[in-house]
Write an enzyme that holds these catalytic residues in place. Structure first.
Site, mmCIF file in Angstrom:
data_model
loop_
_atom_site.group_PDB
_atom_site.id
_atom_site.type_symbol
_atom_site.label_atom_id
_atom_site.label_comp_id
_atom_site.label_asym_id
_atom_site.label_seq_id
_atom_site.Cartn_x
_atom_site.Cartn_y
_atom_site.Cartn_z
ATOM 1 N N ARG A 49 38.553 42.119 37.334
ATOM 2 C CA ARG A 49 39.439 42.897 38.198
ATOM 3 C C ARG A 49 40.849 42.868 37.627
ATOM 4 O O ARG A 49 41.677 42.072 38.056
ATOM 5 C CB ARG A 49 39.425 42.329 39.619
ATOM 6 C CG ARG A 49 38.042 42.258 40.248
ATOM 7 C CD ARG A 49 38.095 41.546 41.591
ATOM 8 N NE ARG A 49 36.780 41.438 42.199
ATOM 9 C CZ ARG A 49 36.536 40.812 43.353
ATOM 10 N NH1 ARG A 49 37.550 40.213 43.993
ATOM 11 N NH2 ARG A 49 35.319 40.750 43.839
ATOM 12 N N ASP A 51 44.668 43.698 36.956
ATOM 13 C CA ASP A 51 45.750 44.069 37.872
ATOM 14 C C ASP A 51 46.327 45.432 37.516
ATOM 15 O O ASP A 51 46.012 46.019 36.482
ATOM 16 C CB ASP A 51 46.871 43.021 37.802
ATOM 17 C CG ASP A 51 46.453 41.674 38.369
ATOM 18 O OD1 ASP A 51 45.530 41.650 39.212
ATOM 19 O OD2 ASP A 51 47.046 40.660 37.971
ATOM 20 N N ARG A 194 49.042 36.081 33.291
ATOM 21 C CA ARG A 194 50.453 36.453 33.389
ATOM 22 C C ARG A 194 51.313 35.264 33.810
ATOM 23 O O ARG A 194 52.452 35.114 33.357
ATOM 24 C CB ARG A 194 50.611 37.624 34.349
ATOM 25 C CG ARG A 194 49.998 38.922 33.809
ATOM 26 C CD ARG A 194 49.825 39.955 34.895
ATOM 27 N NE ARG A 194 51.108 40.296 35.500
ATOM 28 C CZ ARG A 194 51.211 40.985 36.637
ATOM 29 N NH1 ARG A 194 50.128 41.378 37.292
ATOM 30 N NH2 ARG A 194 52.398 41.273 37.114
#
Length: 249
Positions: A49, A51, A194
């Site tokens: 998934r 972002d 991240r």
């Protein structure tokens, strides 16, 4: 019958992979196009998934149909129908219980940083104008091998059953004028890459010590780690599966 789709996409125009209300996603566009080609409602399940704004140079998704399909023909029709920022590499048959997400054994990401302003790279790289100690950042990256619980790098509101991940690779390398962070693991938490990059940049800028990174990981507290870097410079580059999922093996 279950099939895998191997695809890539430029994530700039999408709010991530997963379908969500009031926002366009890669999964939604792919499902609509595949349903049109096969002339029936098709749902796809992705390997991850990503972002909003994140890209994928390789990702897989699976879907089910009642009859055998011409894989090359369907791939060709899909590519003709999909927008230019989503590309199908291939479609292939897998075992009926193969799962694009749960059977993946390794995923790899890259994060790309430049230190000089570039008019042609700003949409796909993150510009850091201060000097970075890449040697210290690589020393810090090795710390990740010593741990398995990475709750400190995960979004707080997430429905995961565990925060444990096995990291196989984490390092920084220069490629021409681009500094690339590569990380591979069996799985990743939401926002994990991240947040890791943001924290390692703090070390590269001299704002955080190696010992401080140990303390952050041990704290299991997201607020202790660095700020998440922008998603537009992040790429899902590889997803690996065991041979047992492939049809006929």
């Amino acid at each position: 019958m279950r099939y895998f789709i191997e695809l890539s996409y430029n994530g700039k125009s999408y709010h991530g992979w997963q379908i969500q209300p009031n926002a366009i996603s890669v999964q939604e566009v792919l499902e609509k196009s595949l349903s049109m080609v096969l002339r029936k409602t098709i749902q796809v399940v992705g390997a991850g998934r990503t972002d909003a704004g994140v890209h994928a140079t390789q990702i897989f998704a699976h879907f089910d149909v009642d009859v055998e399909i011409d894989q090359d023909k369907i791939a060709y029709k899909l590519n003709a129908l999909l927008p230019k920022d989503i590309a199908i590499q291939r479609i292939f048959r897998v075992q009926d219980d193969a799962h694009a997400r749960f059977h993946a054994v390794k995923r790899s990401y890259e994060y790309k940083i430049v230190i000089n302003k570039n008019a042609f790279q700003y949409e796909f790289t993150h510009c850091v104008k201060q000097a970075l100690d890449v040697g210290k950042m690589n020393e810090a990256a090795k710390v990740l091998y010593e741990y398995t619980n990475f709750q400190c790098f995960s979004k707080v509101k997430t429905d995961v059953y565990t925060y444990n991940c096995d990291i196989y690779r984490a390092d920084w390398q220069w490629r021409d004028n681009t500094l690339v962070f590569t990380i591979s693991a069996d799985r990743f938490l939401r926002n994990m890459v991240r947040a890791i990059v943001g924290t390692l940049l703090e070390i590269g800028l001299g704002r955080l010590s190696i010992e401080g990174l140990h303390n952050i990981i041990k704290s299991k507290n997201r607020s202790e780690a660095g700020t998440s870097v922008p998603g537009h410079a992040l790429y899902l580059t590889e997803v690996q599966y065991p041979d047992t999922i492939f049809y006929g093996r």
